[in-house]
Design an enzyme around this catalytic site. Structure first.
Site, PDB file in Angstrom:
ATOM      1  N   HIS A 138       0.852  -1.190   0.000  1.00 42.75           N
ATOM      2  CA  HIS A 138       0.000   0.000   0.000  1.00 42.75           C
ATOM      3  C   HIS A 138       0.887   1.238   0.000  1.00 42.75           C
ATOM      4  O   HIS A 138       1.798   1.364   0.813  1.00 42.75           O
ATOM      5  CB  HIS A 138      -0.895  -0.009   1.240  1.00 42.75           C
ATOM      6  CG  HIS A 138      -1.880   1.121   1.272  1.00 42.75           C
ATOM      7  ND1 HIS A 138      -2.905   1.242   0.360  1.00 42.75           N
ATOM      8  CD2 HIS A 138      -1.978   2.189   2.096  1.00 42.75           C
ATOM      9  CE1 HIS A 138      -3.604   2.333   0.631  1.00 42.75           C
ATOM     10  NE2 HIS A 138      -3.060   2.927   1.676  1.00 42.75           N
ATOM     11  N   LYS A 159      -0.938  10.540   1.593  1.00 45.79           N
ATOM     12  CA  LYS A 159       0.006  10.010   0.587  1.00 45.79           C
ATOM     13  C   LYS A 159      -0.414  10.403  -0.824  1.00 45.79           C
ATOM     14  O   LYS A 159       0.402  10.875  -1.619  1.00 45.79           O
ATOM     15  CB  LYS A 159       0.093   8.482   0.701  1.00 45.79           C
ATOM     16  CG  LYS A 159       0.585   7.971   2.046  1.00 45.79           C
ATOM     17  CD  LYS A 159       0.700   6.466   2.080  1.00 45.79           C
ATOM     18  CE  LYS A 159      -0.665   5.787   1.984  1.00 45.79           C
ATOM     19  NZ  LYS A 159      -1.540   6.066   3.137  1.00 45.79           N
ATOM     20  N   ASP A 177      -2.142   3.925  -4.364  1.00 44.68           N
ATOM     21  CA  ASP A 177      -2.922   3.016  -3.513  1.00 44.68           C
ATOM     22  C   ASP A 177      -2.349   1.605  -3.512  1.00 44.68           C
ATOM     23  O   ASP A 177      -1.886   1.119  -2.493  1.00 44.68           O
ATOM     24  CB  ASP A 177      -4.395   3.012  -3.920  1.00 44.68           C
ATOM     25  CG  ASP A 177      -5.257   2.292  -2.894  1.00 44.68           C
ATOM     26  OD1 ASP A 177      -5.044   2.515  -1.688  1.00 44.68           O
ATOM     27  OD2 ASP A 177      -6.118   1.501  -3.300  1.00 44.68           O
ATOM     28  N   ARG A 243      17.232  13.796  13.416  1.00 42.95           N
ATOM     29  CA  ARG A 243      17.384  15.198  13.017  1.00 42.95           C
ATOM     30  C   ARG A 243      18.646  15.439  12.197  1.00 42.95           C
ATOM     31  O   ARG A 243      18.761  16.466  11.530  1.00 42.95           O
ATOM     32  CB  ARG A 243      17.394  16.098  14.263  1.00 42.95           C
ATOM     33  CG  ARG A 243      16.113  15.975  15.073  1.00 42.95           C
ATOM     34  CD  ARG A 243      16.047  16.983  16.190  1.00 42.95           C
ATOM     35  NE  ARG A 243      16.007  18.346  15.678  1.00 42.95           N
ATOM     36  CZ  ARG A 243      15.766  19.417  16.443  1.00 42.95           C
ATOM     37  NH1 ARG A 243      15.541  19.263  17.730  1.00 42.95           N
ATOM     38  NH2 ARG A 243      15.760  20.616  15.919  1.00 42.95           N
TER      39      ARG A 243
END
Length: 310
Positions: A138, A159, A177, A243
């Site tokens: 997916h 998305k 999808d 980070r």
């Protein structure tokens, strides 16, 4: 999964010497190509008739030394009913006995102008891709700056919306999808859309969008290698995110490892721009430019300089 002889003809150019409708529907079930050299000399102990039989210069030249009924009898053994297709490379002359053997076994007989080794490589590559086992994942698969990017995340996180924004910014959609993922070779992972969803993207509140119709042929792509994955997740101030970019995550699809970047999503963040930056940073690292390492080197130099000045 199997590939028909007709599928092969649709993809690769050949001169058809003999075929029938039933012969064209024969299935090719393996990507391994057989060059019947020993078989032409009469040794059939390890003969595999279900493979494509490819005749190059060596096989052809020996065949031409066999005369009369002996040639036909030999070709009948090589061109068995289980054989999906027989191909003669280099535009070599095809004797009448070979055509007769093809008719008897109802086998498609093809001729190619390509050199034998190159044709073997093309056939193997095509069949490896078409016969590879597919896994459905997916997400949204995009081509961004020439990099195949699989965007994943929780349902409803955005998305498809991110994919649409990336299309507007000039990148190409491969699949939305449902992404069919397959291993093209030992180190390469590829993805393509389900046929029913090709060129389509679904946006909640808008519905199904035909990307090719709205943005043109340059906005879509049939398939792409998957070079990196991006995972969108909801921002959580209690969770520690990377980070510096010096702790890459590796995910595995179909036994192939793919580097993954996790991007926190919250109101006010332009996710598509961040995705572009992540992809450009990935490309830079592939080319030997690592911003994280540069920063760490500068930090180390600064600490050393401060210690010396004390």
């Amino acid at each position: 999964m199997a590939v028909s002889v007709q599928d092969l003809l649709d993809k690769i150019h050949f001169h058809v010497i003999y075929s029938t409708e039933t012969a064209l529907q024969k299935e090719i079930t393996t990507s391994e190509i057989m060059r019947p050299g020993l078989e032409m000399a009469g040794y059939f102990d390890y003969f595999t008739p279900e493979r494509i039989q490819l005749f190059g210069m060596k096989e052809w030249s020996y065949m031409m030394t066999v005369v009369g009924d002996n040639r036909y009898d030999l070709l009948k053994k090589v061109m068995a009913k289980e054989t999906p297709v027989v191909i003669v490379a280099r535009n070599l002359e095809i004797p009448s006995e070979m055509v007769a053997a093809a008719k008897k076994a109802d086998i498609v007989l093809l001729q190619s102008r390509e050199a034998t080794s190159r044709l073997n490589s093309v056939l193997t590559s095509f069949l490896d891709e078409r016969l590879a086992e597919r896994t459905t994942v997916h997400g949204v698969l995009m081509d961004i700056f020439g990099v195949g990017v699989l965007i994943q995340g929780a349902s409803g996180i955005g998305k498809s919306e991110t994919g649409l924004e990336l299309v507007k910014r000039g990148h190409r959609l491969v699949a939305d999808d449902r992404v069919d993922v397959f291993q093209r070779d030992a180190f390469t992972l590829s993805g393509e859309p389900a046929e029913i969803l090709r060129n389509m993207i679904e946006i909640r509140g808008v519905g199904i969008i035909d990307v090719m119709s709205l943005f043109g042929a340059g906005a879509v792509k049939d398939s792409t290698d998957i070079d990196m994955a991006i995972y969108l997740e909801y921002y959580d101030k209690e969770k520690a995110f990377d980070r510096l970019g010096n702790a890459p995550t590796i995910v595995e699809f179909s036994d192939v490892e793919v580097p993954q970047t996790r991007i926190p999503v919250k109101t006010g963040r332009n996710v598509s721009v961040i995705v572009e930056a992540a992809v450009m940073n990935f490309r830079a690292k592939q080319m030997g430019f690592d911003a994280t390492k540069t920063f760490e080197d500068r930090l180390t130099d600064l600490i050393s300089h401060n210690k010396e000045s004390q």
